[in-house]
Design a protein around this motif. Structure first.
Motif, PDB file in Angstrom:
ATOM      1  N   VAL A   1      -4.160  15.860  -6.554  1.00  0.00           N
ATOM      2  CA  VAL A   1      -4.223  14.423  -6.325  1.00  0.00           C
ATOM      3  C   VAL A   1      -2.893  13.923  -5.760  1.00  0.00           C
ATOM      4  O   VAL A   1      -2.854  13.088  -4.853  1.00  0.00           O
ATOM      5  CB  VAL A   1      -4.573  13.675  -7.628  1.00  0.00           C
ATOM      6  CG1 VAL A   1      -4.416  12.172  -7.451  1.00  0.00           C
ATOM      7  CG2 VAL A   1      -5.998  14.002  -8.046  1.00  0.00           C
ATOM      8  N   GLY A   2      -1.791  14.434  -6.285  1.00  0.00           N
ATOM      9  CA  GLY A   2      -0.487  14.031  -5.787  1.00  0.00           C
ATOM     10  C   GLY A   2      -0.280  14.410  -4.329  1.00  0.00           C
ATOM     11  O   GLY A   2       0.205  13.598  -3.520  1.00  0.00           O
ATOM     12  N   ILE A   3      -0.660  15.630  -3.970  1.00  0.00           N
ATOM     13  CA  ILE A   3      -0.552  16.064  -2.573  1.00  0.00           C
ATOM     14  C   ILE A   3      -1.411  15.177  -1.680  1.00  0.00           C
ATOM     15  O   ILE A   3      -0.994  14.764  -0.590  1.00  0.00           O
ATOM     16  CB  ILE A   3      -0.967  17.547  -2.448  1.00  0.00           C
ATOM     17  CG1 ILE A   3       0.066  18.438  -3.158  1.00  0.00           C
ATOM     18  CG2 ILE A   3      -1.096  17.952  -0.980  1.00  0.00           C
ATOM     19  CD1 ILE A   3      -0.371  19.884  -3.284  1.00  0.00           C
ATOM     20  N   GLY A   4      -2.620  14.871  -2.144  1.00  0.00           N
ATOM     21  CA  GLY A   4      -3.502  14.002  -1.371  1.00  0.00           C
ATOM     22  C   GLY A   4      -2.906  12.616  -1.171  1.00  0.00           C
ATOM     23  O   GLY A   4      -2.982  12.042  -0.079  1.00  0.00           O
ATOM     24  N   ALA A   5      -2.284  12.068  -2.217  1.00  0.00           N
ATOM     25  CA  ALA A   5      -1.688  10.735  -2.117  1.00  0.00           C
ATOM     26  C   ALA A   5      -0.561  10.708  -1.090  1.00  0.00           C
ATOM     27  O   ALA A   5      -0.463   9.771  -0.282  1.00  0.00           O
ATOM     28  CB  ALA A   5      -1.166  10.291  -3.484  1.00  0.00           C
ATOM     29  N   PHE A   6       0.279  11.727  -1.096  1.00  0.00           N
ATOM     30  CA  PHE A   6       1.379  11.759  -0.129  1.00  0.00           C
ATOM     31  C   PHE A   6       0.856  11.987   1.289  1.00  0.00           C
ATOM     32  O   PHE A   6       1.423  11.482   2.256  1.00  0.00           O
ATOM     33  CB  PHE A   6       2.394  12.828  -0.526  1.00  0.00           C
ATOM     34  CG  PHE A   6       3.195  12.470  -1.748  1.00  0.00           C
ATOM     35  CD1 PHE A   6       3.941  11.297  -1.782  1.00  0.00           C
ATOM     36  CD2 PHE A   6       3.191  13.290  -2.868  1.00  0.00           C
ATOM     37  CE1 PHE A   6       4.674  10.951  -2.917  1.00  0.00           C
ATOM     38  CE2 PHE A   6       3.925  12.961  -4.000  1.00  0.00           C
ATOM     39  CZ  PHE A   6       4.668  11.786  -4.031  1.00  0.00           C
TER      40      PHE A   6
ATOM     41  N   LEU B   1       0.833  -1.204   0.000  1.00  0.00           N
ATOM     42  CA  LEU B   1       0.000   0.000   0.000  1.00  0.00           C
ATOM     43  C   LEU B   1       0.870   1.258   0.000  1.00  0.00           C
ATOM     44  O   LEU B   1       0.615   2.199  -0.767  1.00  0.00           O
ATOM     45  CB  LEU B   1      -0.923  -0.007   1.218  1.00  0.00           C
ATOM     46  CG  LEU B   1      -1.790   1.240   1.435  1.00  0.00           C
ATOM     47  CD1 LEU B   1      -2.656   1.520   0.214  1.00  0.00           C
ATOM     48  CD2 LEU B   1      -2.663   1.060   2.676  1.00  0.00           C
ATOM     49  N   LEU B   2       1.892   1.291   0.830  1.00  0.00           N
ATOM     50  CA  LEU B   2       2.765   2.459   0.881  1.00  0.00           C
ATOM     51  C   LEU B   2       3.502   2.669  -0.437  1.00  0.00           C
ATOM     52  O   LEU B   2       3.629   3.803  -0.919  1.00  0.00           O
ATOM     53  CB  LEU B   2       3.762   2.308   2.031  1.00  0.00           C
ATOM     54  CG  LEU B   2       3.181   2.374   3.447  1.00  0.00           C
ATOM     55  CD1 LEU B   2       4.250   2.044   4.477  1.00  0.00           C
ATOM     56  CD2 LEU B   2       2.581   3.745   3.732  1.00  0.00           C
ATOM     57  N   ALA B   3       3.981   1.572  -1.035  1.00  0.00           N
ATOM     58  CA  ALA B   3       4.670   1.687  -2.323  1.00  0.00           C
ATOM     59  C   ALA B   3       3.725   2.187  -3.411  1.00  0.00           C
ATOM     60  O   ALA B   3       4.091   3.026  -4.246  1.00  0.00           O
ATOM     61  CB  ALA B   3       5.263   0.334  -2.712  1.00  0.00           C
ATOM     62  N   GLY B   4       2.492   1.671  -3.404  1.00  0.00           N
ATOM     63  CA  GLY B   4       1.512   2.120  -4.386  1.00  0.00           C
ATOM     64  C   GLY B   4       1.186   3.587  -4.248  1.00  0.00           C
ATOM     65  O   GLY B   4       1.065   4.314  -5.246  1.00  0.00           O
ATOM     66  N   LEU B   5       1.042   4.066  -3.017  1.00  0.00           N
ATOM     67  CA  LEU B   5       0.763   5.485  -2.786  1.00  0.00           C
ATOM     68  C   LEU B   5       1.914   6.360  -3.256  1.00  0.00           C
ATOM     69  O   LEU B   5       1.699   7.448  -3.816  1.00  0.00           O
ATOM     70  CB  LEU B   5       0.477   5.721  -1.305  1.00  0.00           C
ATOM     71  CG  LEU B   5      -0.884   5.246  -0.798  1.00  0.00           C
ATOM     72  CD1 LEU B   5      -0.919   5.210   0.727  1.00  0.00           C
ATOM     73  CD2 LEU B   5      -2.003   6.153  -1.329  1.00  0.00           C
ATOM     74  N   ALA B   6       3.153   5.909  -3.031  1.00  0.00           N
ATOM     75  CA  ALA B   6       4.310   6.684  -3.468  1.00  0.00           C
ATOM     76  C   ALA B   6       4.345   6.804  -4.996  1.00  0.00           C
ATOM     77  O   ALA B   6       4.561   7.892  -5.549  1.00  0.00           O
ATOM     78  CB  ALA B   6       5.595   6.038  -2.954  1.00  0.00           C
TER      79      ALA B   6
ATOM     80  N   ALA C   1       3.761  10.296  -7.236  1.00  0.00           N
ATOM     81  CA  ALA C   1       4.770  10.764  -8.184  1.00  0.00           C
ATOM     82  C   ALA C   1       4.199  10.850  -9.598  1.00  0.00           C
ATOM     83  O   ALA C   1       4.475  11.813 -10.338  1.00  0.00           O
ATOM     84  CB  ALA C   1       5.972   9.813  -8.155  1.00  0.00           C
ATOM     85  N   ALA C   2       3.380   9.871 -10.004  1.00  0.00           N
ATOM     86  CA  ALA C   2       2.777   9.889 -11.332  1.00  0.00           C
ATOM     87  C   ALA C   2       1.797  11.052 -11.482  1.00  0.00           C
ATOM     88  O   ALA C   2       1.679  11.648 -12.557  1.00  0.00           O
ATOM     89  CB  ALA C   2       2.064   8.564 -11.601  1.00  0.00           C
ATOM     90  N   SER C   3       1.107  11.391 -10.404  1.00  0.00           N
ATOM     91  CA  SER C   3       0.170  12.522 -10.443  1.00  0.00           C
ATOM     92  C   SER C   3       0.914  13.829 -10.707  1.00  0.00           C
ATOM     93  O   SER C   3       0.477  14.661 -11.509  1.00  0.00           O
ATOM     94  CB  SER C   3      -0.596  12.601  -9.125  1.00  0.00           C
ATOM     95  OG  SER C   3      -1.341  11.426  -8.883  1.00  0.00           O
ATOM     96  N   VAL C   4       2.033  14.013 -10.034  1.00  0.00           N
ATOM     97  CA  VAL C   4       2.840  15.216 -10.258  1.00  0.00           C
ATOM     98  C   VAL C   4       3.360  15.241 -11.691  1.00  0.00           C
ATOM     99  O   VAL C   4       3.360  16.293 -12.356  1.00  0.00           O
ATOM    100  CB  VAL C   4       4.002  15.272  -9.251  1.00  0.00           C
ATOM    101  CG1 VAL C   4       4.936  16.445  -9.570  1.00  0.00           C
ATOM    102  CG2 VAL C   4       3.471  15.403  -7.830  1.00  0.00           C
ATOM    103  N   ALA C   5       3.787  14.081 -12.209  1.00  0.00           N
ATOM    104  CA  ALA C   5       4.267  14.009 -13.587  1.00  0.00           C
ATOM    105  C   ALA C   5       3.168  14.373 -14.574  1.00  0.00           C
ATOM    106  O   ALA C   5       3.424  15.038 -15.583  1.00  0.00           O
ATOM    107  CB  ALA C   5       4.798  12.602 -13.875  1.00  0.00           C
ATOM    108  N   ALA C   6       1.930  13.962 -14.302  1.00  0.00           N
ATOM    109  CA  ALA C   6       0.811  14.322 -15.176  1.00  0.00           C
ATOM    110  C   ALA C   6       0.591  15.825 -15.188  1.00  0.00           C
ATOM    111  O   ALA C   6       0.298  16.423 -16.233  1.00  0.00           O
ATOM    112  CB  ALA C   6      -0.453  13.594 -14.722  1.00  0.00           C
ATOM    113  N   GLY C   7       0.719  16.465 -14.020  1.00  0.00           N
ATOM    114  CA  GLY C   7       0.562  17.907 -13.963  1.00  0.00           C
ATOM    115  C   GLY C   7       1.631  18.642 -14.741  1.00  0.00           C
ATOM    116  O   GLY C   7       1.387  19.730 -15.285  1.00  0.00           O
ATOM    117  N   LEU C   8       2.830  18.071 -14.807  1.00  0.00           N
ATOM    118  CA  LEU C   8       3.939  18.701 -15.531  1.00  0.00           C
ATOM    119  C   LEU C   8       3.925  18.397 -17.021  1.00  0.00           C
ATOM    120  O   LEU C   8       4.706  18.978 -17.782  1.00  0.00           O
ATOM    121  CB  LEU C   8       5.271  18.226 -14.934  1.00  0.00           C
ATOM    122  CG  LEU C   8       5.560  18.645 -13.484  1.00  0.00           C
ATOM    123  CD1 LEU C   8       6.803  17.929 -12.968  1.00  0.00           C
ATOM    124  CD2 LEU C   8       5.721  20.155 -13.380  1.00  0.00           C
ATOM    125  N   ALA C   9       3.062  17.485 -17.472  1.00  0.00           N
ATOM    126  CA  ALA C   9       3.070  17.025 -18.865  1.00  0.00           C
ATOM    127  C   ALA C   9       2.780  18.173 -19.828  1.00  0.00           C
ATOM    128  O   ALA C   9       1.888  18.990 -19.589  1.00  0.00           O
ATOM    129  CB  ALA C   9       2.047  15.911 -19.049  1.00  0.00           C
TER     130      ALA C   9
END
Length: 486
Positions: free
Chosen positions: A174-179, A81-86, A90-98
């Motif tokens: 979404v990324g902030i929420g995940a972390f 679960l922790l690995a999945g959240l990490a 990270a993928a959410s932040v990458a989507a925002g930067l796309a």
């Protein structure tokens, strides 16, 4: 061996953290819907590419959920679960930067991979914290509330953020929420030293089923643009069929299959998952078409479109709260059937929308019906799908029920989007574009209502418990399972 997941702050704090993980996963499913027009122009997406912003997440999520559940059982649910959240954060932040469509779609797929680890591990941990009985029913009600509310809240938050700070902000949120959820899980869910299951990972079976589902949904999505008889579409369907047959053969021969027969035979797992797939087939499509109708036909802003989802979210939370009481009163079978019919009635009401409609007349009433039915059906079908499952398969059971819902949703969206697009193209030849769009959405909602009506009838036939002869008492050594009645 596996130890019960207790925390210093008690099961309530653990449930809040785990429910937050599920909320984040569901939020990511729908938060992009309101922003699709802005995303499309921002990164230069085609019409087909716009659908893949949804399907890339849904497909990776659905195709890898079984693997995620199995890995959680083998390696430890909290760690997975922790690995999945990490990864998800990270993928959410990458989507925002796309800044290109390829990067955005790739980041959405990576989000789906993270979600495929999060959802089954979190649900298995909920099952561990709350053994079978009334408390598990209440915990699943919370699970249902955050799942449905996450979909509706995604539309609201997506509207607010898109209109205020632009489409990139939805992914950052979404990324902030995940972390944040990652920190809560680390604090409130106790560390597990080992997994619960023995054996080795079925890599070949996982590859076969993942590629089969990928080919299937790719074919369905491509058919919208190229037609059902296109050579590439037919080839994708053929490949999916071959790979799924290979998966069955692999599972029959593997000593530790990805999908063991023992799991499918437990309780009403198979029937619950089948009905969950039908529910899922209209779930994602609802949160896809409804915001598009509000924005493209009624002319609502992203912000007002988001606020328009509040009644649906409120009805969803109310239905999830009432679900355990309804089950105790009328039984599981009647509860599922009534809930599916309630949602079908709301979708049938939505099938009457027009190009000259309004929110109060065309959306408000059916949204409440849909929210109530969706939440109650989801809670009880989740309960049926994990009923009687052995402890060592809890993660896999969580992966299976989420697979059924998510893959059903991906297939449903592809089929309904193809159907709606075909109707729109046909009607636009002799009516205005807004009339044509409304006609396409009407058909999508109408077909969705028919699917759920069929599901309600099947629920009555499939989930009713067979009569047990009174002359054959149950063995006294068998463990008691507090399954839902009905």
């Amino acid at each position: 061996m596996f130890k019960s997941s207790r925390t210093a702050s008690g099961p309530g704090a653990a449930l809040a953290a785990l429910a937050g993980a599920q909320f984040t996963v569901m939020l990511a499913t729908s938060i992009v819907n309101v922003a699709l027009p802005q995303i499309r122009s921002g990164v230069g997406l085609s019409d087909n590419g716009t659908t893949w912003v949804i399907n890339a997440y849904g497909l990776a999520f659905g195709a890898l959920l079984l693997a995620g559940g199995r890995v959680a059982d083998l390696l430890g649910r909290r760690s997975v679960l922790l690995a999945g959240l990490a990864l998800f954060g990270a993928a959410s932040v990458a989507a925002g930067l796309a800044d290109t469509s390829a990067v955005l779609i790739g980041a959405r797929a990576a989000q789906g991979v993270g979600a495929a680890a999060i959802a089954p591990a979190a649900l298995a941990l909920v099952m561990d914290v709350f053994p079978p009985g009334p408390n598990r029913g209440k915990a699943l009600a919370v699970w249902g509330a955050v799942s449905g509310a996450g979909g509706a809240a995604g539309v609201l938050l997506g509207g607010v953020l898109t209109q205020t700070w632009g489409w990139s902000s939805i992914f950052y949120a979404v990324g902030i929420g995940a972390f944040g959820v990652l920190a809560a899980v680390a604090a409130f869910v106790r560390h597990q030293r080992t997994g619960t299951a023995a054996g080795r990972f079925d890599l070949l079976g996982t590859a076969a089923v993942t590629l089969a589902l990928t080919a299937l949904v790719w074919g369905l999505t491509t058919a919208r643009r190229s037609g059902w008889t296109d050579a590439s579409v037919l080839a994708a369907f053929g490949l999916a069929t071959v790979l799924m047959a290979a998966f069955v053969l692999i599972e029959l021969r593997h000593p530790h299959p990805l999908l063991p027969v023992q799991l499918l035979r437990a309780g009403r797992v198979t029937k619950g998952n089948f009905l969950m797939a039908l529910l899922g087939s209209v779930w994602i499509a609802l949160f896809f078409f409804l915001p598009l109708y509000q924005q493209q036909v009624l002319g609502s802003s992203p912000l007002m479109t988001g606020f328009g989802q509040l009644p649906l979210a409120a009805a969803n939370m109310l239905g999830s709260t009432l679900a355990p009481r309804i089950v105790r009163r009328i039984g599981a079978t009647a509860t599922v059937a009534a809930a599916l019919l309630s949602e079908a009635a709301g979708l049938l009401w939505l099938s009457r929308i027009s190009a000259h409609g309004s929110y109060l007349v065309d959306i408000l009433g059916p949204s409440i019906l849909v929210g109530l039915g969706l939440s109650v059906a989801f809670v009880q079908l989740t309960a049926l799908s994990v009923e009687g499952v052995a402890k060592e398969y809890a993660g896999l059971a969580g992966g299976l029920v989420n697979t059924s819902r998510q893959v059903g949703g991906a297939i449903g969206l592809a089929v309904l989007a193809t159907l709606a697009g075909s109707v729109t193209n046909h009607v636009s030849a002799h009516q205005s574009y807004l009339e044509a769009l409304a006609a396409g959405y009407r058909v999508a909602f109408g077909v969705s209502a028919a699917v759920l009506t069929t599901a309600a009838l099947l629920a009555v036939l499939l989930t009713r418990r067979p009569s047990v002869p009174t002359a054959t008492p149950a063995p006294t050594s068998a463990p008691a399972v507090n399954a839902p009645k009905g």
